[in-house]
Write a protein that holds these residues in place. Structure first.
Motif, PDB file in Angstrom:
ATOM      1  N   TYR A 165       0.804  -1.257   0.132  1.00  0.00           N
ATOM      2  CA  TYR A 165       0.011  -0.028  -0.057  1.00  0.00           C
ATOM      3  C   TYR A 165       0.911   1.389   0.110  1.00  0.00           C
ATOM      4  O   TYR A 165       1.918   1.389   0.507  1.00  0.00           O
ATOM      5  N   LEU A 208       4.588   6.892   2.615  1.00  0.00           N
ATOM      6  CA  LEU A 208       4.727   5.860   3.544  1.00  0.00           C
ATOM      7  C   LEU A 208       4.325   4.611   2.623  1.00  0.00           C
ATOM      8  O   LEU A 208       3.176   4.586   2.219  1.00  0.00           O
ATOM      9  N   LEU A 253       3.640   0.604   2.692  1.00  0.00           N
ATOM     10  CA  LEU A 253       3.224  -0.306   4.098  1.00  0.00           C
ATOM     11  C   LEU A 253       2.821  -1.682   3.128  1.00  0.00           C
ATOM     12  O   LEU A 253       2.304  -1.833   2.111  1.00  0.00           O
ATOM     13  N   PHE A 269       0.343  -5.560   9.537  1.00  0.00           N
ATOM     14  CA  PHE A 269       0.996  -4.662   8.663  1.00  0.00           C
ATOM     15  C   PHE A 269       2.320  -4.467   9.326  1.00  0.00           C
ATOM     16  O   PHE A 269       2.696  -4.454  10.532  1.00  0.00           O
ATOM     17  N   GLY A 270       3.380  -4.040   8.438  1.00  0.00           N
ATOM     18  CA  GLY A 270       4.651  -3.698   8.755  1.00  0.00           C
ATOM     19  C   GLY A 270       4.775  -2.352   9.349  1.00  0.00           C
ATOM     20  O   GLY A 270       3.601  -1.563   9.137  1.00  0.00           O
ATOM     21  N   PRO A 271       5.740  -1.835   9.592  1.00  0.00           N
ATOM     22  CA  PRO A 271       5.938  -0.431  10.312  1.00  0.00           C
ATOM     23  C   PRO A 271       6.214   0.581   9.151  1.00  0.00           C
ATOM     24  O   PRO A 271       6.023   1.788   9.392  1.00  0.00           O
TER      25      PRO A 271
END
Lengths: 110, 110
Positions: free
Chosen positions: A35, A88, A90, A101-103
């Motif tokens: 994403y 960002l 994701l 989700f990852g950071p």
């Protein structure tokens, strides 16, 4: 902690360059989704991989491409970077419907 | 018009207040998700639901499939609840990718 990791955490590139972002899925999860989240917006679906095959794609141009490896880790590649690609990024891994989700990786394009 | 709409966009509350965040969607879904995103960027899944109501600690999520509406409630709010709360849906027949709302930024003051 979701068990999903991403690297790098931050990245600065210039217009026209290429970038590779990496995601390590939670153990046993065979599906990974990527994403893009612009500042102040909700995430937008880029694409999803299931067992190393692309399994769905959002409204992103072909210069956004991906790979999923036999261990279910994944890469997002973006060619010919544009200023609007600053966001960002994701990744989320899943086995069924729930996504973990990852950071995120914060990409800045100058 | 976005397929997933949230309200309000921003919300400021005093510690201890009861908080409600609303989500409406326009597509058929197989699941609805409530997610929490802190300033660092990482997203945590709070709830995934397809009918009725779920409760976890001070958080309650409800969904009305006929009205295509969901609410997230926080009882006895606390400053550590300050975050962006995002509603997302898994469209029916999709490969599991999510469509996100823009998020509700919650700030709880002591």
């Amino acid at each position: 902690e979701t068990g999903v990791t991403q690297s790098p955490t931050h990245l600065i590139k210039t217009r026209g360059q290429q970038v590779t972002l990496r995601c390590s899925s939670q153990s046993g999860h065979n599906t990974v989704s990527w994403y893009q989240q612009a500042l102040g917006q909700g995430p937008q679906f880029i694409f999803q991989y299931y067992r190393e095959e692309e399994n769905g794609r959002g409204n992103f141009p072909p210069r956004f491409s991906g790979l999923q490896f036999p261990n279910y880790s994944s890469e997002l590649n973006v060619n010919a970077l544009e200023l609007d690609d600053s966001a960002l990024y994701l990744c989320a891994s899943s086995l069924y419907n729930e996504q973990f989700f990852g950071p995120g990786t914060r990409l800045t394009v100058l | 018009k976005n397929e997933v709409e949230q309200s309000p966009q921003n919300l400021t509350a005093q510690e201890g207040e009861f908080i409600t965040i609303n989500c409406s969607y326009s597509v058929g879904i197989s699941a609805l998700h409530w997610l929490q995103q802190h300033p660092g960027g990482g997203i945590v899944s709070l709830f995934m639901l397809s009918s009725g109501k779920k409760k976890h600690g001070r958080l309650i999520a409800t969904i009305n499939i006929q009205e295509k509406h969901s609410s997230l409630h926080i009882t006895a709010s606390h400053p550590r609840d300050s975050a962006v709360y995002i509603c997302a849906v898994t469209p029916r027949g999709s490969q599991g990718n999510l469509i996100f709302g823009k998020g509700t930024k919650l700030s709880v003051k002591p």
